[in-house]
Design a protein around this motif. Structure first.
Motif, PDB file in Angstrom:
ATOM      1  N   UNK A   1       0.807  -1.217   0.000  1.00 21.36           N
ATOM      2  CA  UNK A   1       0.000   0.000   0.000  1.00 21.36           C
ATOM      3  C   UNK A   1       0.840   1.267   0.000  1.00 21.36           C
ATOM      4  N   UNK A   2       2.110   1.139   0.344  1.00 21.30           N
ATOM      5  CA  UNK A   2       2.990   2.307   0.336  1.00 21.30           C
ATOM      6  C   UNK A   2       4.428   1.856   0.113  1.00 21.30           C
ATOM      7  N   UNK A   3       5.239   2.790  -0.326  1.00 19.95           N
ATOM      8  CA  UNK A   3       6.675   2.546  -0.483  1.00 19.95           C
ATOM      9  C   UNK A   3       7.387   3.490   0.475  1.00 19.95           C
ATOM     10  N   UNK A   4       7.987   2.933   1.526  1.00 15.04           N
ATOM     11  CA  UNK A   4       8.674   3.783   2.506  1.00 15.04           C
ATOM     12  C   UNK A   4       9.917   4.447   1.911  1.00 15.04           C
ATOM     13  N   UNK A   5      10.411   5.441   2.612  1.00 10.44           N
ATOM     14  CA  UNK A   5      11.677   6.062   2.248  1.00 10.44           C
ATOM     15  C   UNK A   5      12.771   4.999   2.236  1.00 10.44           C
ATOM     16  N   UNK A   6      13.801   5.232   1.459  1.00  8.54           N
ATOM     17  CA  UNK A   6      14.933   4.303   1.404  1.00  8.54           C
ATOM     18  C   UNK A   6      15.544   4.117   2.790  1.00  8.54           C
ATOM     19  N   UNK A   7      15.586   5.168   3.580  1.00  2.00           N
ATOM     20  CA  UNK A   7      16.158   5.061   4.929  1.00  2.00           C
ATOM     21  C   UNK A   7      15.333   4.133   5.815  1.00  2.00           C
ATOM     22  N   UNK A   8      14.032   4.107   5.616  1.00  2.00           N
ATOM     23  CA  UNK A   8      13.153   3.207   6.371  1.00  2.00           C
ATOM     24  C   UNK A   8      13.389   1.770   5.936  1.00  2.00           C
ATOM     25  N   UNK A   9      13.502   1.556   4.636  1.00  2.00           N
ATOM     26  CA  UNK A   9      13.777   0.211   4.122  1.00  2.00           C
ATOM     27  C   UNK A   9      15.124  -0.293   4.631  1.00  2.00           C
ATOM     28  N   UNK A  10      16.089   0.599   4.731  1.00  2.00           N
ATOM     29  CA  UNK A  10      17.404   0.216   5.242  1.00  2.00           C
ATOM     30  C   UNK A  10      17.309  -0.207   6.709  1.00  2.00           C
ATOM     31  N   UNK A  11      16.519   0.490   7.507  1.00  2.00           N
ATOM     32  CA  UNK A  11      16.334   0.107   8.912  1.00  2.00           C
ATOM     33  C   UNK A  11      15.743  -1.297   9.012  1.00  2.00           C
ATOM     34  N   UNK A  12      14.752  -1.585   8.174  1.00  2.00           N
ATOM     35  CA  UNK A  12      14.148  -2.916   8.184  1.00  2.00           C
ATOM     36  C   UNK A  12      15.179  -3.968   7.782  1.00  2.00           C
ATOM     37  N   UNK A  13      15.883  -3.685   6.704  1.00  2.00           N
ATOM     38  CA  UNK A  13      16.876  -4.638   6.205  1.00  2.00           C
ATOM     39  C   UNK A  13      17.956  -4.911   7.243  1.00  2.00           C
ATOM     40  N   UNK A  14      18.446  -3.883   7.895  1.00  2.00           N
ATOM     41  CA  UNK A  14      19.488  -4.058   8.902  1.00  2.00           C
ATOM     42  C   UNK A  14      18.996  -4.882  10.083  1.00  2.00           C
ATOM     43  N   UNK A  15      17.747  -4.689  10.489  1.00  2.30           N
ATOM     44  CA  UNK A  15      17.188  -5.490  11.587  1.00  2.30           C
ATOM     45  C   UNK A  15      17.177  -6.964  11.205  1.00  2.30           C
ATOM     46  N   UNK A  16      16.762  -7.255   9.973  1.00  2.59           N
ATOM     47  CA  UNK A  16      16.757  -8.639   9.506  1.00  2.59           C
ATOM     48  C   UNK A  16      18.179  -9.203   9.406  1.00  2.59           C
ATOM     49  N   UNK A  17      19.076  -8.420   8.854  1.00  4.72           N
ATOM     50  CA  UNK A  17      20.451  -8.897   8.681  1.00  4.72           C
ATOM     51  C   UNK A  17      21.124  -9.154  10.022  1.00  4.72           C
ATOM     52  N   UNK A  18      20.825  -8.348  11.022  1.00  2.00           N
ATOM     53  CA  UNK A  18      21.390  -8.570  12.353  1.00  2.00           C
ATOM     54  C   UNK A  18      20.869  -9.873  12.959  1.00  2.00           C
ATOM     55  N   UNK A  19      19.712 -10.330  12.488  1.00  5.06           N
ATOM     56  CA  UNK A  19      19.140 -11.594  12.954  1.00  5.06           C
ATOM     57  C   UNK A  19      19.592 -12.774  12.104  1.00  5.06           C
ATOM     58  N   UNK A  20      20.435 -12.516  11.094  1.00  2.00           N
ATOM     59  CA  UNK A  20      21.010 -13.589  10.297  1.00  2.00           C
ATOM     60  C   UNK A  20      20.411 -13.811   8.923  1.00  2.00           C
ATOM     61  N   UNK A  21      19.497 -12.955   8.498  1.00  3.59           N
ATOM     62  CA  UNK A  21      18.895 -13.086   7.169  1.00  3.59           C
ATOM     63  C   UNK A  21      19.794 -12.403   6.149  1.00  3.59           C
TER      64      UNK A  21
END
Length: 78
Positions: free
Chosen positions: A43-63
């Motif tokens: 329904x929306x496309x977040x700012x790139x900085x928001x997507x980076x926060x999500x990605x980093x959270x996942x990567x810190x968990x091993x994804x």
């Protein structure tokens, strides 16, 4: 990594793999659960900085996220 933006499908898959609720991802990433819900539903496309926060959270968990250039290919669990 700049051109490799997390997709809704990748976020849903990573969250499912980790058994995280939207609220858990929100706590770990600093992104609101409402923003995560809208993003995952397309329904929306977040700012790139928001997507980076999500990605980093996942990567810190091993994804690890898979890309072919800027095109998303999936996720990988080491």
């Amino acid at each position: 990594m700049v051109n490799e933006l997390l997709t809704p499908a990748q976020a849903r898959a990573a969250r499912a793999w980790l058994y995280w609720s939207k609220r858990e991802l929100a706590e770990k990433s600093g992104v609101s659960a409402k923003t995560i819900l809208r993003f995952e539903k397309g329904e929306s496309v977040p700012y790139a900085s928001t997507l980076l926060k999500l990605r980093l959270a996942f990567e810190q968990a091993g994804i690890n996220f898979q890309f072919d250039g800027a095109a998303a290919k999936g996720i990988r669990i080491p």
